[in-house]
Design an enzyme around this catalytic site. Structure first.
Site, short mmCIF file in Angstrom:
data_model
loop_
_atom_site.label_atom_id
_atom_site.label_comp_id
_atom_site.label_asym_id
_atom_site.label_seq_id
_atom_site.Cartn_x
_atom_site.Cartn_y
_atom_site.Cartn_z
N GLY A 1 -7.35 14.05 2.33
CA GLY A 1 -8.46 14.43 1.46
C GLY A 1 -9.63 13.52 1.78
CG ASP B 1 -1.81 1.19 1.32
OD1 ASP B 1 -1.98 1.89 0.31
OD2 ASP B 1 -2.35 1.44 2.43
N GLY C 1 1.63 8.22 1.19
CA GLY C 1 2.52 9.37 1.12
C GLY C 1 3.55 9.40 2.23
CB THR C 2 3.44 9.05 5.79
OG1 THR C 2 2.78 10.31 5.63
CG2 THR C 2 4.40 9.14 6.96
CD GLU D 1 -9.66 9.54 -7.46
OE1 GLU D 1 -9.13 10.36 -6.67
OE2 GLU D 1 -9.38 8.34 -7.46
CG ASN E 1 -7.72 5.05 -6.53
OD1 ASN E 1 -8.67 4.91 -5.77
ND2 ASN E 1 -7.02 6.16 -6.58
CG ASP E 2 -5.36 5.39 -2.43
OD1 ASP E 2 -6.22 5.83 -3.23
OD2 ASP E 2 -4.51 6.13 -1.89
N GLY F 1 -3.81 7.92 -7.01
CA GLY F 1 -3.71 8.35 -8.39
C GLY F 1 -4.74 7.72 -9.30
#
Length: 301
Positions: A132, A7, A10-11, A153, A103-104, A64
């Site tokens: 988000g 997975d 971003g972190t 999205e 996509n996640d 994404g």
């Protein structure tokens, strides 16, 4: 069957070893290198090295716009350098095992629809609160990708139609966890950052600013759900993200949504109140959903 789930956040890159039932036998994670493809591949080598020899494949969840059939990441969220990257092809050549990617938000929906909060629900929505607003739409028991792989999205939905289009008018900056905490800092005048745990402690303590901000947050979400229901007409909405672990979030949104859905106007509106529940899998959802995608695209194709 043994599948390595990855997975790409971003972190952190969260990793797991899973079977074909979505059961996780081990978990690990490493920091996310978001600067370049070379850095990402080096990190993925570290992620898979202890399990690759026995793995039947690799299942990837990532942010994404993802072409799930071709394995192309057209965008990559925090991995801003990703443009039309065939990550499936790159990793299959590198690791010599089948690789799937999705996509996640859609992975989270896949997990919940498969064995979680949306199991046996014909039409549902996963609504993930975080930096988000992540989303995954389930219609007729299928996760919907859309004509251009961009369905669900929710962060990009415009919520203020009075002003010209801008990022300030997007749902991500109005109804996410980050916006909730940011609104409290703005209205309270506080300078130090605040996390969700401290914020909800303030709500329980009766802090007037925290209460007001939380009520606005629930009202926004309820109004947004009304709009989504007008379009999707789902049976159940499952709320995820770290903030969903706080019981008052689900209850507050549920009460606000009930009020909106039962508004008595001059004529009846078609939107029907959905059942609102908490997602079942929390931080594991993306891994589990990635494995379901692997089974659908690599095993059952």
């Amino acid at each position: 069957m043994k599948i390595i789930g990855l997975d790409l956040g971003g972190t952190f890159i969260k990793c797991g070893l899973l079977n074909e039932k979505g059961e996780i036998s081990s978990r690990w994670k490493i920091a996310s290198p978001t600067a370049s493809l070379e850095d990402l591949l080096t990190a993925l080598d570290e992620c898979v090295k202890d399990h690759l020899a026995d793995a039947d494949g690799i299942a990837i969840s990532m942010p994404g716009k993802i072409d799930v059939r071709k394995g192309i990441a057209h965008t990559g969220g925090s991995y801003k350098w990703i443009v039309d990257l065939n990550i499936m092809e790159i990793l299959e050549e590198r690791y010599h095992v089948p690789v799937s990617v999705d996509n996640d938000g859609k992975c989270a929906a896949n997990a919940e629809a498969w064995i979680g909060a949306l199991k046996d629900v014909p039409n549902g929505l996963v609504y993930v609160l975080g930096t988000g607003i992540g989303g995954g739409i389930v219609l007729d028991h299928q996760v919907i990708h859309g004509s251009h792989m961009a369905a669900g999205e929710l962060s990009g939905c415009v919520v203020n139609h009075k002003d010209a289009y801008s990022f300030d008018n997007l749902a991500a900056l109005t109804g996410s966890t980050n916006s909730l905490l940011g609104q409290y800092l703005h209205k309270s005048g506080r300078k130090e950052p605040i996390d969700g745990i401290e914020f909800f402690h303030l709500v329980r303590e009766g802090d007037s600013t925290a209460l007001s901000v939380f009520q606005d947050f629930c009202q926004f979400t309820a109004n947004f759900f009304f709009t989504l229901q007008t379009i999707l007409d789902v049976d159940r909405i499952a709320i995820g993200g770290g903030i969903s672990e706080e019981p008052m979030v689900i209850e507050g949104i549920r009460k606000a949504t009930h009020a909106v859905m039962n508004y008595e106007g001059p004529f009846p509106l078609p939107a029907v109140e959905p059942e609102i529940v908490k997602c079942q899998f929390g931080n594991d959802a993306n891994l589990i959903g990635a494995v379901r995608n692997f089974i659908d695209t690599k095993v059952r194709r």
